[in-house]
Design a protein around this motif. Structure first.
Motif, PDB file in Angstrom:
ATOM      1  N   GLU A  30       0.827  -1.211   0.000  1.00 24.87           N
ATOM      2  CA  GLU A  30       0.000   0.000   0.000  1.00 24.87           C
ATOM      3  C   GLU A  30       0.861   1.262   0.000  1.00 24.87           C
ATOM      4  N   TRP A  31       1.931   1.260   0.787  1.00 27.36           N
ATOM      5  CA  TRP A  31       2.811   2.438   0.826  1.00 27.36           C
ATOM      6  C   TRP A  31       3.485   2.670  -0.522  1.00 27.36           C
ATOM      7  N   THR A  32       3.929   1.614  -1.191  1.00 33.18           N
ATOM      8  CA  THR A  32       4.594   1.798  -2.490  1.00 33.18           C
ATOM      9  C   THR A  32       3.630   2.255  -3.572  1.00 33.18           C
ATOM     10  N   ASN A  33       2.338   2.018  -3.390  1.00 33.99           N
ATOM     11  CA  ASN A  33       1.340   2.490  -4.342  1.00 33.99           C
ATOM     12  C   ASN A  33       0.774   3.859  -3.972  1.00 33.99           C
ATOM     13  N   GLY A  34       1.346   4.493  -2.966  1.00 38.70           N
ATOM     14  CA  GLY A  34       0.932   5.842  -2.604  1.00 38.70           C
ATOM     15  C   GLY A  34      -0.321   5.919  -1.755  1.00 38.70           C
ATOM     16  N   GLU A  35      -0.741   4.821  -1.183  1.00 39.26           N
ATOM     17  CA  GLU A  35      -1.945   4.800  -0.346  1.00 39.26           C
ATOM     18  C   GLU A  35      -1.532   4.881   1.128  1.00 39.26           C
ATOM     19  N   ALA A  36      -1.332   6.107   1.600  1.00 44.64           N
ATOM     20  CA  ALA A  36      -0.833   6.306   2.960  1.00 44.64           C
ATOM     21  C   ALA A  36      -1.831   5.846   4.021  1.00 44.64           C
ATOM     22  N   PHE A  37      -3.111   6.062   3.803  1.00 43.29           N
ATOM     23  CA  PHE A  37      -4.107   5.651   4.792  1.00 43.29           C
ATOM     24  C   PHE A  37      -4.098   4.147   4.988  1.00 43.29           C
ATOM     25  N   TRP A  38      -4.204   3.396   3.873  1.00 41.56           N
ATOM     26  CA  TRP A  38      -4.237   1.936   3.975  1.00 41.56           C
ATOM     27  C   TRP A  38      -2.889   1.391   4.422  1.00 41.56           C
ATOM     28  N   GLY A  39      -1.821   2.037   4.033  1.00 38.79           N
ATOM     29  CA  GLY A  39      -0.495   1.622   4.495  1.00 38.79           C
ATOM     30  C   GLY A  39      -0.345   1.776   5.996  1.00 38.79           C
ATOM     31  N   THR A  40      -0.861   2.874   6.520  1.00 39.83           N
ATOM     32  CA  THR A  40      -0.808   3.093   7.969  1.00 39.83           C
ATOM     33  C   THR A  40      -1.710   2.111   8.706  1.00 39.83           C
ATOM     34  N   LEU A  41      -2.888   1.876   8.162  1.00 40.94           N
ATOM     35  CA  LEU A  41      -3.824   0.947   8.789  1.00 40.94           C
ATOM     36  C   LEU A  41      -3.238  -0.468   8.861  1.00 40.94           C
ATOM     37  N   THR A  42      -2.688  -0.939   7.765  1.00 35.44           N
ATOM     38  CA  THR A  42      -2.128  -2.292   7.760  1.00 35.44           C
ATOM     39  C   THR A  42      -0.825  -2.371   8.541  1.00 35.44           C
ATOM     40  N   ALA A  43      -0.067  -1.287   8.619  1.00 33.90           N
ATOM     41  CA  ALA A  43       1.128  -1.280   9.471  1.00 33.90           C
ATOM     42  C   ALA A  43       0.721  -1.391  10.936  1.00 33.90           C
ATOM     43  N   GLY A  44      -0.374  -0.746  11.299  1.00 35.78           N
ATOM     44  CA  GLY A  44      -0.894  -0.886  12.662  1.00 35.78           C
ATOM     45  C   GLY A  44      -1.354  -2.305  12.937  1.00 35.78           C
ATOM     46  N   MET A  45      -1.969  -2.950  11.942  1.00 40.13           N
ATOM     47  CA  MET A  45      -2.372  -4.345  12.102  1.00 40.13           C
ATOM     48  C   MET A  45      -1.156  -5.236  12.296  1.00 40.13           C
ATOM     49  N   ALA A  46      -0.104  -4.989  11.536  1.00 39.95           N
ATOM     50  CA  ALA A  46       1.124  -5.784  11.659  1.00 39.95           C
ATOM     51  C   ALA A  46       1.780  -5.551  13.016  1.00 39.95           C
ATOM     52  N   ALA A  47       1.799  -4.304  13.468  1.00 35.32           N
ATOM     53  CA  ALA A  47       2.409  -3.999  14.767  1.00 35.32           C
ATOM     54  C   ALA A  47       1.618  -4.651  15.906  1.00 35.32           C
ATOM     55  N   TYR A  48       0.301  -4.554  15.855  1.00 35.10           N
ATOM     56  CA  TYR A  48      -0.522  -5.197  16.880  1.00 35.10           C
ATOM     57  C   TYR A  48      -0.372  -6.714  16.828  1.00 35.10           C
ATOM     58  N   GLY A  49      -0.332  -7.263  15.631  1.00 38.11           N
ATOM     59  CA  GLY A  49      -0.137  -8.698  15.487  1.00 38.11           C
ATOM     60  C   GLY A  49       1.199  -9.151  16.032  1.00 38.11           C
ATOM     61  N   ALA A  50       2.253  -8.392  15.778  1.00 44.89           N
ATOM     62  CA  ALA A  50       3.574  -8.742  16.304  1.00 44.89           C
ATOM     63  C   ALA A  50       3.562  -8.704  17.824  1.00 44.89           C
ATOM     64  N   TRP A  51       2.945  -7.695  18.385  1.00 47.63           N
ATOM     65  CA  TRP A  51       2.882  -7.591  19.849  1.00 47.63           C
ATOM     66  C   TRP A  51       2.023  -8.700  20.449  1.00 47.63           C
ATOM     67  N   SER A  52       0.875  -8.926  19.842  1.00 49.79           N
ATOM     68  CA  SER A  52      -0.078  -9.878  20.404  1.00 49.79           C
ATOM     69  C   SER A  52       0.294 -11.332  20.130  1.00 49.79           C
ATOM     70  N   TYR A  53       0.739 -11.636  18.898  1.00 50.69           N
ATOM     71  CA  TYR A  53       0.936 -13.032  18.507  1.00 50.69           C
ATOM     72  C   TYR A  53       2.385 -13.497  18.576  1.00 50.69           C
ATOM     73  N   LEU A  54       3.345 -12.580  18.637  1.00 50.99           N
ATOM     74  CA  LEU A  54       4.736 -13.001  18.717  1.00 50.99           C
ATOM     75  C   LEU A  54       5.342 -12.731  20.089  1.00 50.99           C
ATOM     76  N   MET A  55       5.023 -11.600  20.671  1.00 48.72           N
ATOM     77  CA  MET A  55       5.633 -11.245  21.951  1.00 48.72           C
ATOM     78  C   MET A  55       4.852 -11.749  23.158  1.00 48.72           C
ATOM     79  N   ASN A  56       3.531 -11.686  23.111  1.00 47.59           N
ATOM     80  CA  ASN A  56       2.711 -12.004  24.281  1.00 47.59           C
ATOM     81  C   ASN A  56       1.813 -13.216  24.104  1.00 47.59           C
TER      82      ASN A  56
END
Length: 69
Positions: A30-56
């Motif tokens: 999404e970021w490489t296609n210039g879609e900052a909103f969707w890129g930010t949204l999915t980056a937040g999903m990845a960050a939450y997933g990393a915290w929830s499913y990998l760390m805790n």
């Protein structure tokens, strides 16, 4: 958040890594296609997933190999 994030489907580490990796790759797409909103949204999903499913993540108590038999 007071939720139980453990599920027997997510017990194998490779599935949790694949889930987080998919969200991170989607964000990069999404970021490489210039879609900052969707890129930010999915980056937040990845960050939450990393915290929830990998760390805790705590494995579920379900399944034949988790019963202690």
């Amino acid at each position: 958040m007071n939720q139980n994030n453990s599920h027997s489907f997510l017990d194998p580490l490779w599935r949790r890594i694949a889930l987080v990796g998919f969200c991170a790759a989607w964000s990069l797409y999404e970021w490489t296609n210039g879609e900052a909103f969707w890129g930010t949204l999915t980056a937040g999903m990845a960050a939450y997933g990393a915290w929830s499913y990998l760390m805790n993540y705590e494995p579920s108590n379900k399944g034949p190999d988790k019963t202690g038999e």
